[in-house]
Design an enzyme around this catalytic site. Structure first.
Site, PDB file in Angstrom:
ATOM      1  N   ARG A 171      -3.183  -9.976   5.574  1.00 34.87           N
ATOM      2  CA  ARG A 171      -3.628 -10.179   4.186  1.00 34.87           C
ATOM      3  C   ARG A 171      -2.525  -9.677   3.264  1.00 34.87           C
ATOM      4  NH1 ARG A 171      -6.081  -7.194   0.220  1.00 34.87           N
ATOM      5  NH2 ARG A 171      -7.620  -8.275  -1.067  1.00 34.87           N
TER       6      ARG A 171
ATOM      7  N   LYS B 126       0.820  -1.223   0.000  1.00 37.69           N
ATOM      8  CA  LYS B 126       0.000   0.000   0.000  1.00 37.69           C
ATOM      9  C   LYS B 126       0.849   1.265   0.000  1.00 37.69           C
ATOM     10  CE  LYS B 126      -4.288  -2.013   1.407  1.00 37.69           C
ATOM     11  NZ  LYS B 126      -5.319  -2.230   2.425  1.00 37.69           N
TER      12      LYS B 126
HETATM   13  N1  HH2 Z   1      -7.276  -4.088   0.968  1.00 37.52           N
HETATM   14  C1  HH2 Z   1      -7.582  -4.244  -0.337  1.00 37.52           C
HETATM   15  C2  HH2 Z   1      -8.667  -5.038  -0.728  1.00 37.52           C
HETATM   16  N2  HH2 Z   1      -9.396  -5.701   0.187  1.00 37.52           N
HETATM   17  N3  HH2 Z   1      -9.806  -6.292   2.437  1.00 37.52           N
HETATM   18  C3  HH2 Z   1      -9.501  -6.189   3.739  1.00 37.52           C
HETATM   19  N4  HH2 Z   1     -10.204  -6.860   4.658  1.00 37.52           N
HETATM   20  N5  HH2 Z   1      -8.476  -5.390   4.177  1.00 37.52           N
HETATM   21  C4  HH2 Z   1      -7.709  -4.674   3.312  1.00 37.52           C
HETATM   22  O1  HH2 Z   1      -6.792  -3.954   3.774  1.00 37.52           O
HETATM   23  C5  HH2 Z   1      -7.995  -4.767   1.905  1.00 37.52           C
HETATM   24  C6  HH2 Z   1      -9.085  -5.603   1.500  1.00 37.52           C
HETATM   25  C7  HH2 Z   1      -6.762  -3.548  -1.380  1.00 37.52           C
HETATM   26  O2  HH2 Z   1      -5.708  -4.381  -1.802  1.00 37.52           O
HETATM   27  P1  HH2 Z   1      -5.745  -5.261  -3.138  1.00 37.52           P
HETATM   28  O3  HH2 Z   1      -6.797  -6.317  -3.076  1.00 37.52           O
HETATM   29  O4  HH2 Z   1      -4.386  -5.758  -3.446  1.00 37.52           O
HETATM   30  O5  HH2 Z   1      -6.060  -4.208  -4.277  1.00 37.52           O
HETATM   31  P2  HH2 Z   1      -7.340  -3.900  -5.159  1.00 37.52           P
HETATM   32  O6  HH2 Z   1      -8.443  -3.460  -4.245  1.00 37.52           O
HETATM   33  O7  HH2 Z   1      -6.866  -2.799  -6.069  1.00 37.52           O
HETATM   34  O8  HH2 Z   1      -7.715  -5.159  -5.887  1.00 37.52           O
END
Ligand code: HH2
Length: 279
Positions: free
Chosen positions: A255, A221
């Site tokens: 995660r 992030k």
């Molecule tokens: N962060 C993202 C997505 N889902 N869920 C939880 N519970 N906590 C988090 O911090 C969180 C989440 C964002 O990360 P990522 O899935 O890699 O990216 P994107 O939303 O662009 O797919």
């Protein structure tokens, strides 16, 4: 010590668990497009499973700042074959979605956990999870992905996030979702400036006081980029450090994109903890 109930699975939280991220999206902030076809997503997820992921979190809609919304039918097309294949191989599968219709279809396809960045606030979401025996991760977000990073503002970020998560946990319990199925998450980067993310990380133990397992998601992030000057694909070491800082303050789940790196870090962490417990 907690055990998380997720369908027929009982996941011990005596030691921190790793949730591996599987983004079946074209536009996720760090790995969009990598797993667009189902077979690529399944291969990637199975590698994360071999690397030590206790839970595979499959998402079909990016929630990065400014991300475009995805229709439910398209989200289902992206995630359902992946969820079905992974569940069929005995993996513990979570679906990362905020749409009740996607939750229901994913649970039917074999998911045993719902990870919702809106903490089941969409109409029908509480009911969709209550009708199952799945676990749920309730995350805090200020605003909406389109605009959440424009001007995040809090009087007391810790108190506000804690109060919100307590309220959502109460709503779950009232809807018939028992506490043994709940996970809470401060939502790093979701409507938060650097100072807010740092305050939440430094005082994560205050959220753990709610008596529910805390999940921390800091992988790749922007906070890590701000602190290190690193581009998104160069934030693995920073991510491991940030997640260990979270574990030191009570996080029971992390995660991450790079499961192998986190598994190694936790192997050392756990060995030190066990030594301390035994001496
Ligand atoms: N962060 C993202 C997505 N889902 N869920 C939880 N519970 N906590 C988090 O911090 C969180 C989440 C964002 O990360 P990522 O899935 O890699 O990216 P994107 O939303 O662009 O797919």
């Amino acid at each position: 010590m907690f055990a998380l109930h997720a369908g027929s699975h009982r996941l011990s939280l005596a030691r921190p668990l790793v949730m591996g991220i599987v983004n079946a999206t074209p536009d996720s902030f760090s790995d969009g497009g990598r797993c667009l076809d189902s077979q690529a997503a399944i291969r990637h997820a199975l590698k994360l499973f071999e690397d030590g992921a206790a839970i595979l979190d499959v998402g079909g809609e990016s929630t990065r700042p400014g991300a475009a919304a995805v229709p439910a039918a398209e989200e289902m097309r992206r995630v359902l074959p992946v969820i079905g294949a992974l569940a069929g191989r005995g993996c513990v599968v979570s679906v990362d979605t905020r749409k009740p219709e996607v939750m229901r279809a994913a649970l039917d396809a074999g998911a045993v956990m719902v990870n919702d960045v809106t903490a089941l606030r969409a109409p029908g979401a509480l009911e969709a999870v209550a009708a199952s025996d799945a676990a749920v991760c309730l995350m805090h977000m200020q605003g909406e992905p389109q605009t959440m990073q424009h001007a995040p503002a809090y009087v007391d970020v810790l108190e506000e996030v804690k109060r919100f998560l307590q309220g959502r946990a109460d709503a779950c319990e009232a809807a018939g979702i028992g506490r043994e199925r709940l996970v809470i998450d401060p939502g790093f980067g979701f409507g938060k400036a650097l100072e807010h993310n740092l305050a939440l990380l430094a005082h994560l133990d205050r959220l753990a006081e709610l008596g529910l397992p805390v999940l921390a998601g800091l992988s790749r992030k922007s906070m890590l980029g701000t602190l290190t000057g690193r581009a998104v694909e160069e934030r693995e070491f920073a991510g491991v450090a940030a997640h260990l800082a979270a574990v030191a303050r009570g996080a029971r789940l992390v995660r991450v994109h790079n499961v192998a790196a986190m598994r190694d870090a936790l192997a050392i962490w756990n060995a030190v903890e066990e030594q301390q417990d035994g001496t």
